[in-house]
Design a protein around this motif. Structure first.
Motif, short mmCIF file in Angstrom:
data_model
loop_
_atom_site.label_atom_id
_atom_site.label_comp_id
_atom_site.label_asym_id
_atom_site.label_seq_id
_atom_site.Cartn_x
_atom_site.Cartn_y
_atom_site.Cartn_z
N SER A 3 5.66 10.14 -5.16
CA SER A 3 4.70 10.27 -4.07
C SER A 3 4.15 8.91 -3.66
O SER A 3 3.98 8.64 -2.47
CB SER A 3 3.56 11.19 -4.48
OG SER A 3 4.04 12.49 -4.69
N ALA A 4 3.87 8.07 -4.62
CA ALA A 4 3.36 6.72 -4.31
C ALA A 4 4.43 5.91 -3.59
O ALA A 4 4.13 5.21 -2.62
CB ALA A 4 2.93 6.02 -5.59
N ALA A 8 4.12 4.54 0.28
CA ALA A 8 4.30 3.13 0.62
C ALA A 8 5.40 2.94 1.65
O ALA A 8 5.26 2.14 2.59
CB ALA A 8 4.61 2.34 -0.64
N MET A 9 6.49 3.69 1.49
CA MET A 9 7.60 3.59 2.45
C MET A 9 7.18 4.14 3.81
O MET A 9 7.57 3.60 4.85
CB MET A 9 8.82 4.33 1.92
CG MET A 9 9.44 3.64 0.71
SD MET A 9 10.67 4.65 -0.14
CE MET A 9 12.03 4.57 1.00
N ASP A 10 6.38 5.20 3.82
CA ASP A 10 5.90 5.77 5.09
C ASP A 10 5.02 4.78 5.84
O ASP A 10 5.10 4.67 7.06
CB ASP A 10 5.12 7.06 4.84
CG ASP A 10 6.00 8.27 4.69
OD1 ASP A 10 7.23 8.16 4.92
OD2 ASP A 10 5.48 9.35 4.35
N MET A 11 4.16 4.08 5.11
CA MET A 11 3.27 3.11 5.74
C MET A 11 4.05 1.95 6.34
O MET A 11 3.67 1.40 7.38
CB MET A 11 2.23 2.61 4.74
CG MET A 11 1.22 3.68 4.34
SD MET A 11 0.05 3.14 3.09
CE MET A 11 -0.79 1.84 3.95
N ARG A 23 13.03 8.88 3.32
CA ARG A 23 12.93 10.05 2.44
C ARG A 23 14.31 10.47 1.94
O ARG A 23 14.47 10.81 0.77
CB ARG A 23 12.26 11.21 3.16
CG ARG A 23 10.78 11.09 3.19
CD ARG A 23 10.10 12.38 3.60
NE ARG A 23 8.70 12.11 3.88
CZ ARG A 23 8.20 11.92 5.09
NH1 ARG A 23 8.96 12.04 6.15
NH2 ARG A 23 6.93 11.65 5.24
N ALA A 24 15.29 10.46 2.84
CA ALA A 24 16.65 10.84 2.44
C ALA A 24 17.17 9.90 1.37
O ALA A 24 17.79 10.33 0.39
CB ALA A 24 17.57 10.82 3.66
#
Length: 73
Positions: A3-4, A8-11, A23-24
């Motif tokens: 989740s962390a 971080a990747m989403d931000m 995500r993939a």
């Protein structure tokens, strides 16, 4: 921990398409597992048994039932 990493990747992502690619990549199986699966591996169900393994297990159970007098109802 995932989740962390996902947060971080989403931000850091610039758009939704990049978030989906991240995500993939994050949730993809390890490369070694992908190689084993693509190398002609048998299809397995959620329990991890191939159809042949399941048939063998059913035959063993039927033999045990017969040995102990069969199912009682």
């Amino acid at each position: 921990m995932l989740s962390a990493a996902e947060a971080a990747m989403d931000m850091a992502a610039e758009d939704d398409a990049e978030r989906q690619r991240n995500r993939a990549q994050l949730y993809a199986p390890p490369k070694e597992a992908r190689r084993r699966m693509s190398g002609g591996a048998l299809r397995r169900d959620a329990a991890g048994l191939s159809a042949g393994d399941a048939r063998a297990l059913m035959a063993q159970m039927a033999a045990e039932d017969a040995r102990f007098g069969g199912p009682r109802g």
